[in-house]
Design an enzyme around this catalytic site. Structure first.
Site, PDB file in Angstrom:
ATOM      1  N   ASP A  67       0.855  -1.187   0.000  1.00  0.00           N
ATOM      2  CA  ASP A  67       0.000   0.000   0.000  1.00  0.00           C
ATOM      3  C   ASP A  67       0.895   1.242   0.000  1.00  0.00           C
ATOM      4  O   ASP A  67       2.106   1.140   0.168  1.00  0.00           O
ATOM      5  CB  ASP A  67      -0.947   0.012   1.213  1.00  0.00           C
TER       6      ASP A  67
ATOM      7  N   ASP B 145       1.512   4.988   1.616  1.00  0.00           N
ATOM      8  CA  ASP B 145       1.190   5.934   2.681  1.00  0.00           C
ATOM      9  C   ASP B 145       1.828   7.273   2.358  1.00  0.00           C
ATOM     10  O   ASP B 145       2.929   7.329   1.808  1.00  0.00           O
ATOM     11  CB  ASP B 145       1.723   5.414   4.027  1.00  0.00           C
TER      12      ASP B 145
ATOM     13  N   ASP C 178       9.019   3.740  13.322  1.00  0.00           N
ATOM     14  CA  ASP C 178       9.561   2.601  14.064  1.00  0.00           C
ATOM     15  C   ASP C 178      10.985   2.201  13.661  1.00  0.00           C
ATOM     16  O   ASP C 178      11.882   2.170  14.487  1.00  0.00           O
ATOM     17  CB  ASP C 178       8.601   1.399  14.027  1.00  0.00           C
TER      18      ASP C 178
END
Ligand code: ATP
Ligand code: MG
Length: 459
Positions: free
Chosen positions: A80, A82, A161
């Site tokens: 996907d 982002d 992260d």
């Protein structure tokens, strides 16, 4: 794999970020210009490009970020796309008719294009100002419960992260921007946490699962320090809401790398915090549990590779089968019939598992259908096979039986019989049932002649 296909010409590594990767305000980023990296707009979804361009034209900063950039640099197809921007969620909504704002913890804009959703997040900042209304709340144990502090590109990068997830593709000039050393880690195939792993795991323990998922998917190395932190912090999994864990566990096992993921989950002692009842069976060296779960993961990966559907209920049926089997044996010893024992065992295991991971209602019945189906597949008396073959979960139950057969948990004769049964037409199936009856009849007569007390137990 992907790593070898990734390249960029490194002429700017003098701008290396600090070795310890702690946020250093005003550290200049490495910027790789358009002609020195391999990201091509041809590989970005047209909808993501549309969103990026519209934000840019409206005067906002707009970057592709996260897995999209990482995977494109590795020559992979992103799952996907982002987007990160300096536009506030309300401003994003004003630009797109097809936009919905979602999320409490992270307020995000989802832009819908048919089935594709492009996620747009406003740059996040470091939670600093205690009095600010926008300050992120920690729940006393360092866990972030709300995280809506807005910031700039740099602070957004440091909030992510892993370094390889903090790379940005700038739609303004098509350059790649790296604040945290992600390009170097990408080239070396290392998954490196941004900041102190223990602190970042305390903020959000799901990051431990993400570490395993990315290590498996990208075939990246988990540095020793990160691995130790995961082992040490693994018990924090217990503070993650069970509903979130359901989604995360599916992502883990539906990534196409379930086999490796399973190994890593066990290696870093996370599996036991997700499936404690199953882990207990594995630790007791149950002869069938690990081989069966492993084989299921191999099959899952193969199905995903072949673009065949994988259902969450089948996965959960497999992952929870060992404790169900054991509980059913216990109920059987207590004098329940085989089917009753299975019902009690299923309810008990599902209830205990739900303390850790939500098992949505919609999949509970299919899971049980598979488990109860095992009994139906192994007890082929009379017209039962003809009836069960019409059950919507017959095929799943049969696949499950094959797995059990593969690892030696059931007699291969039952599998062969069902395989043959499915190849027959209606007439052939009835014939097979009749043959079973005939085969059984003499045995029953023989049994009757045996002295009392030595007959085989019947259902
Ligand atoms: P993929 O979509 O391939 O699974 P991804 O890296 O894009 O991987 P997403 O869950 O789509 O993962 O998240 C997009 C980006 O948001 C990540 O790359 C990361 O930068 C950031 N992110 C997501 N979840 C977290 C988290 N729990 N903590 C910090 N940053 C996160
Ligand atoms: Mg993503």
């Amino acid at each position: 794999m992907g790593r070898a296909r990734w390249y960029y010409t490194d002429s700017t590594s003098r701008n290396k970020p600090p070795a310890d990767r702690t946020p250093a305000i005003d550290t200049p980023p490495i910027i790789i210009p358009r002609d020195q990296h391999n990201i091509s707009r041809a590989n970005i979804s047209e909808h993501a490009l549309k969103v990026l361009y519209r934000l840019h034209k409206a005067g906002y900063a707009a970057y592709l970020v996260g897995g999209g950039v990482r995977d494109l640099l590795l020559g992979r197809h992103p799952k996907d796309f982002d987007i990160a921007t300096d536009a506030r969620p309300e401003e994003v909504r004003r630009l797109f008719r097809n936009c919905r704002l979602i999320g409490r913890r992270f307020r995000l804009a989802h832009i819908h294009f048919g089935r594709e959703i492009i996620e747009v997040a406003t740059f996040r900042g470091q939670p600093q100002d205690e009095d600010s209304e926008e300050v992120a709340n920690a729940n006393g144990e360092g866990m972030l419960v709300r995280d809506n502090v807005y910031g700039d590109l740099e602070s957004d990068a440091w909030r992510r992260d892993f370094t390889v997830n903090a790379l940005y593709y700038n739609i303004a000039d098509f350059s790649v921007v790296d604040y945290t050393g992600g390009l170097e880690d990408l080239r070396e195939g290392v998954l490196r946490m941004i900041g102190e792993p223990a602190v970042r795991f305390a903020e959000d323990p799901v990051r431990m699962l993400r570490a395993v998922r990315f290590a498996a998917k990208l075939e990246f190395r988990i540095p020793a320090e990160l691995g130790e932190a995961i082992r040490a912090e693994a018990p924090r999994m217990g503070s993650v809401p069970p509903a979130r864990l359901f989604d995360e566990v599916l992502k883990l096992f539906l990534s196409g790398h379930a086999q490796r993921t399973l190994e890593l989950l066990r290696e870093y002692q996370l599996f036991g915090h997700l499936f404690p009842l199953t882990e207990e069976m594995l630790e007791d060296n149950d002869p069938f549990a690990l081989p069966m779960i492993r084989q299921a993961m191999v099959n899952t990966d193969a199905r995903i590779m072949a673009d065949r559907p994988v259902t969450p209920y089948f996965l959960y049926a497999v992952l929870l089968w060992p404790p169900v089997r054991e509980a059913a044996a216990r109920y059987r010893e207590e004098g329940h019939s085989a089917l009753q024992a299975m019902h009690h065992a299923a309810d008990e295991v599902l209830a205990r598992q739900r303390d850790h991971i939500t098992i949505p209602r919609r999949i509970q019945n299919p899971i049980k259908d598979i488990w109860f189906g095992q009994w139906r597949l192994e007890n082929r008396r009379g017209k039962r096979p003809l009836v069960f073959a019409e059950h919507p979960r017959f095929r799943a139950a049969y696949d499950f039986l094959l797995l059990r057969c593969d690892v030696g948990e059931v007699d291969p004769e039952a599998c062969q019989w069902w395989t043959e049964f499915q190849e027959k037409d209606d007439e052939g199936r009835r014939e097979m049932c009749n043959l079973l009856k005939r085969d059984r009849a003499p045995r029953k007569r023989r049994r009757r002649r045996k002295p009392r007390g030595q007959g085989a137990a019947t259902e």
